[in-house]
Design a protein around this motif. Structure first.
Motif, PDB file in Angstrom:
ATOM      1  N   GLY A  42     -15.821  20.413  10.318  1.00 35.89           N
ATOM      2  CA  GLY A  42     -15.495  19.086  10.345  1.00 35.89           C
ATOM      3  C   GLY A  42     -13.991  18.618  10.717  1.00 35.89           C
ATOM      4  O   GLY A  42     -13.815  17.461  10.452  1.00 35.89           O
ATOM      5  N   PHE A  43     -13.338  19.552  11.365  1.00 38.24           N
ATOM      6  CA  PHE A  43     -12.016  18.962  11.581  1.00 38.24           C
ATOM      7  C   PHE A  43     -12.021  18.248  13.063  1.00 38.24           C
ATOM      8  O   PHE A  43     -12.950  18.739  13.936  1.00 38.24           O
ATOM      9  N   ARG A  44     -11.279  17.159  13.126  1.00 35.78           N
ATOM     10  CA  ARG A  44     -11.384  16.373  14.176  1.00 35.78           C
ATOM     11  C   ARG A  44      -9.994  16.346  15.234  1.00 35.78           C
ATOM     12  O   ARG A  44      -8.845  16.290  14.773  1.00 35.78           O
ATOM     13  N   GLU A  45     -10.149  16.701  16.408  1.00 34.82           N
ATOM     14  CA  GLU A  45      -9.183  16.799  17.340  1.00 34.82           C
ATOM     15  C   GLU A  45      -8.316  15.383  17.344  1.00 34.82           C
ATOM     16  O   GLU A  45      -8.777  14.085  17.438  1.00 34.82           O
ATOM     17  N   GLY A  46      -7.035  15.586  17.298  1.00 31.21           N
ATOM     18  CA  GLY A  46      -6.209  14.184  17.381  1.00 31.21           C
ATOM     19  C   GLY A  46      -6.087  13.935  15.947  1.00 31.21           C
ATOM     20  O   GLY A  46      -5.022  13.001  15.582  1.00 31.21           O
ATOM     21  N   HIS A  47      -6.872  14.510  14.858  1.00 30.02           N
ATOM     22  CA  HIS A  47      -6.581  14.106  13.487  1.00 30.02           C
ATOM     23  C   HIS A  47      -6.191  15.235  12.622  1.00 30.02           C
ATOM     24  O   HIS A  47      -5.036  15.362  12.071  1.00 30.02           O
ATOM     25  N   GLU A  48      -7.211  16.281  12.242  1.00 25.67           N
ATOM     26  CA  GLU A  48      -6.739  17.449  11.414  1.00 25.67           C
ATOM     27  C   GLU A  48      -5.973  18.509  12.651  1.00 25.67           C
ATOM     28  O   GLU A  48      -5.408  19.351  11.985  1.00 25.67           O
ATOM     29  N   PHE A  49      -6.385  18.345  13.797  1.00 22.70           N
ATOM     30  CA  PHE A  49      -5.709  19.473  14.604  1.00 22.70           C
ATOM     31  C   PHE A  49      -5.405  18.982  16.099  1.00 22.70           C
ATOM     32  O   PHE A  49      -6.232  17.807  16.470  1.00 22.70           O
ATOM     33  N   ASP A  50      -4.542  19.505  16.645  1.00 23.72           N
ATOM     34  CA  ASP A  50      -4.156  19.214  18.097  1.00 23.72           C
ATOM     35  C   ASP A  50      -4.492  20.378  19.084  1.00 23.72           C
ATOM     36  O   ASP A  50      -3.944  21.461  18.688  1.00 23.72           O
ATOM     37  N   ILE A  51      -4.757  20.142  20.032  1.00 20.62           N
ATOM     38  CA  ILE A  51      -4.920  21.303  21.272  1.00 20.62           C
ATOM     39  C   ILE A  51      -3.850  20.969  22.395  1.00 20.62           C
ATOM     40  O   ILE A  51      -3.712  19.953  22.868  1.00 20.62           O
TER      41      ILE A  51
END
Length: 242
Positions: A42-51
């Motif tokens: 349920g983690f969202r890129e740009g919110h809970e994580f960045d790549i």
């Protein structure tokens, strides 16, 4: 059909060689698995994580950690998924090839050493924990290395690196997910308390206004009584005099 079969085999072999021996393809493949794993919780890129988000250290050098996983209270976990699986593949193809296994373990140790040198904890805007995750996308690759060299885990920890496979990382992600749920619940509870306090303040002000209205009504009643006395009920009122 024979030609098509040969072309299919050649394409499959090319893909195998790319994933097995090309470090860039391996890195992209590992990042894709890591991203899918994060999304599944349920983690969202740009919110809970960045790549691959570029960050600079105190000296101005630019680095791109594979993944920065954000925690509540402005904390971060850096996850690096770059690891060569060429020697592990060679060992699986020939389990008697101990040299390939030794190279596989050394490859992981080299990755741990390279990560510790980068000092991701000194990157601007990254408030990482005391350790970095190094993600190995194949469960057996890490287990195989641990079985051959049991001190590998402690060696990595001394370098502030935690080696994780899909299963062990999933446990950590589940914990992080629970932390976010708790943080969001606390945030909602604080908002409810704030709204309730504001509502109470409004009610208190409303009661004060009603008291003020009651005071004005009492004064109006007094004025009305005085006027009526002068008009008809009081001593020397206008009606009797008229």
């Amino acid at each position: 059909l024979h030609k098509a079969s040969l072309e299919t085999q050649a394409t499959a072999q090319d893909l195998t060689n790319a994933i097995t021996y090309d470090n860039k393809y391996q890195g992209d493949w590992g990042e894709e698995i890591l991203s899918s794993l994060l999304s599944s919780f349920g983690f969202r890129e740009g919110h809970e994580f960045d790549i691959q988000k570029q960050k600079k250290n105190e000296s101005g050098e630019a680095f791109k950690p594979d993944v920065i996983l954000h925690l509540p209270d402005d904390k971060d976990i850096v996850i690096d998924s770059k690891v060569s699986l060429k020697d592990y593949t060679n060992y699986i193809a020939d389990p008697s090839n101990e040299e390939a296994l030794i190279k596989h373990v050394k490859s992981i140790e080299t990755q741990v050493r390279n990560i510790s040198i980068k000092e991701y904890e000194n990157l601007e805007g990254v408030k990482t924990l005391d350790f970095i995750f190094v993600f190995i996308p194949i469960e057996g690759a890490l287990l195989c290395a641990y079985n051959y060299k049991q001190s590998l885990h402690s060696y990595a920890l001394k370098k502030n690196v935690l080696l994780v496979s899909p299963s062990s990382l999933s446990m950590s992600l589940k914990l992080v997910n629970f932390m976010w749920q708790t943080a969001n619940q606390n945030k909602n509870a604080e908002e409810i308390a704030r709204q309730a306090a504001a509502m109470y303040d409004k009610l208190a002000l409303f009661v004060e206004e009603l008291d003020r209205v009651e005071g004005h009504l009492d004064k109006a009643k007094e004025g009305y009584s005085e006027a009526r006395k002068k008009l008809s009920t009081g001593k020397g009122n206008l009606i009797s005099r008229a």
